[in-house]
Scaffold this motif. Structure first.
Motif, short mmCIF file in Angstrom:
data_model
loop_
_atom_site.label_atom_id
_atom_site.label_comp_id
_atom_site.label_asym_id
_atom_site.label_seq_id
_atom_site.Cartn_x
_atom_site.Cartn_y
_atom_site.Cartn_z
N GLU A 88 78.32 -4.04 -38.48
CA GLU A 88 78.97 -4.28 -39.89
C GLU A 88 78.75 -5.88 -40.38
O GLU A 88 78.81 -6.53 -39.30
CB GLU A 88 80.29 -3.96 -39.80
CG GLU A 88 80.96 -3.46 -40.92
CD GLU A 88 82.25 -2.84 -40.83
OE1 GLU A 88 82.56 -2.13 -41.59
OE2 GLU A 88 83.15 -3.02 -39.65
N ASP A 111 80.12 -5.55 -46.15
CA ASP A 111 80.27 -3.76 -46.04
C ASP A 111 81.95 -3.29 -46.26
O ASP A 111 82.16 -2.67 -46.98
CB ASP A 111 79.96 -3.47 -44.66
CG ASP A 111 78.40 -3.58 -44.52
OD1 ASP A 111 77.37 -3.45 -45.61
OD2 ASP A 111 78.00 -3.97 -43.22
N ARG A 114 86.58 -1.17 -48.33
CA ARG A 114 85.25 -0.79 -48.29
C ARG A 114 84.74 -1.29 -49.40
O ARG A 114 85.16 -1.06 -50.45
CB ARG A 114 84.81 0.69 -48.05
CG ARG A 114 83.31 1.12 -47.83
CD ARG A 114 83.14 2.28 -47.50
NE ARG A 114 83.33 2.32 -45.81
CZ ARG A 114 82.50 1.90 -44.98
NH1 ARG A 114 81.29 1.30 -45.35
NH2 ARG A 114 82.93 1.58 -43.58
#
Ligand code: ATP
Ligand code: MG
Length: 234
Positions: free
Chosen positions: A38, A215, A230
């Motif tokens: 991530e 992200d 998100r």
């Protein structure tokens, strides 16, 4: 722990003693999960605990209580020596102030993590050359870092943090000293490396112009995480 999770923090508390009988609470029960690969950002006002939290995640600082697990390695169950070894192998830390050593060349600065991990100097310098190409700075291999611009020094710090292929990179305000164009270039490089090596990035930032690269974004306030959002549906 699920094999998709790179970092798990559970109910982490941390206080600092600032004077006799005076404590400041930096973290109040932080829970956080960051997934493998991530590109994760941690944002929030000055003093809310961001540097304290990433220092705990990087194994530089111990929490008062709670658990912090990075790739199945649980700091609180390990000795100081085990933590040191784990950090040297698995974690890259990019400090706000670059922390480069001006009495060494750029190449030597970048080679440090490999030498600390036991590699011979000649081989470590070869690797340093390769990773400096990745951040487009191979021509500065023999320069001292203080001859470089801020953006170039930041790229040297990134190369040094990446050279030993750490699975986790922790960056404290990587663009704060840079103008917007240079900051965007640094983020482009980090994102490319994130995709190429599938390493996990945790980036602390005040700079809302770079939020788009994330992200997910965790919003911190007063020692805890208020929400995680998100950024892009994918
Ligand atoms: N070594 C220390 N000794 C005493 N207090 C500390 C120490 N490190 C942090 N603190 C305190 O803990 C709180 C959180 O600090 P921290 O550096 O984590 O904030 P931050 O979110 O990174 O802030 P900034 O955005 O300004 O860098 C602050 O109140 C700070 O004064
Ligand atoms: Mg900070």
């Amino acid at each position: 722990m699920s094999d998709k999770i790179a970092v798990q923090c559970k109910n982490i508390n941390k206080s600092f003693t600032i004077a006799k009988n005076v404590e400041t609470i930096a973290l109040r029960g932080v829970d956080l999960e960051v997934y493998k690969g991530e590109f994760f950002m941690l944002v929030g006002p000055s003093g809310c605990g961001k540097t304290t939290l990433i220092s705990i995640i990087a194994g530089v600082l111990q929490p008062d209580n709670g658990r912090c697990i990075v790739n199945d390695f649980e700091y609180q169950k390990k000795s100081a020596h085990e933590i040191l070894k784990f950090r040297a192998k698995n974690i890259g830390f990019i400090f706000q102030s670059f922390n480069l050593i001006d009495s060494l060349t750029v190449g030597q600065n970048v080679a440090i993590p490999l030498i600390l991990n036991g590699m011979k100097q000649g081989q470590a310098l070869e690797k340093a050359k390769e990773i400096l190409e990745e951040v487009e700075l191979s021509e500065k291999f023999t320069s001292p870092p203080n001859r470089l611009s801020g953006g170039q020094q930041q790229r040297v710090a990134i190369a040094r943090a990446l050279i030993h292929n750490p699975s986790l990179l922790v960056c404290d305000e990587p663009t704060s000293a840079l103008d917007h164009m240079t900051g965007a270039k640094i983020l482009d490089i980090m994102k490319r490396i994130n995709k190429k090596f599938k390493s996990t990035f945790i980036i602390v930032t005040h700079d809302n112009r770079i939020f788009d690269y994330a992200d997910r974004i965790a919003y911190m306030n007063d020692g805890h995480i208020e929400r995680v959002s998100r950024n892009h549906e994918d």
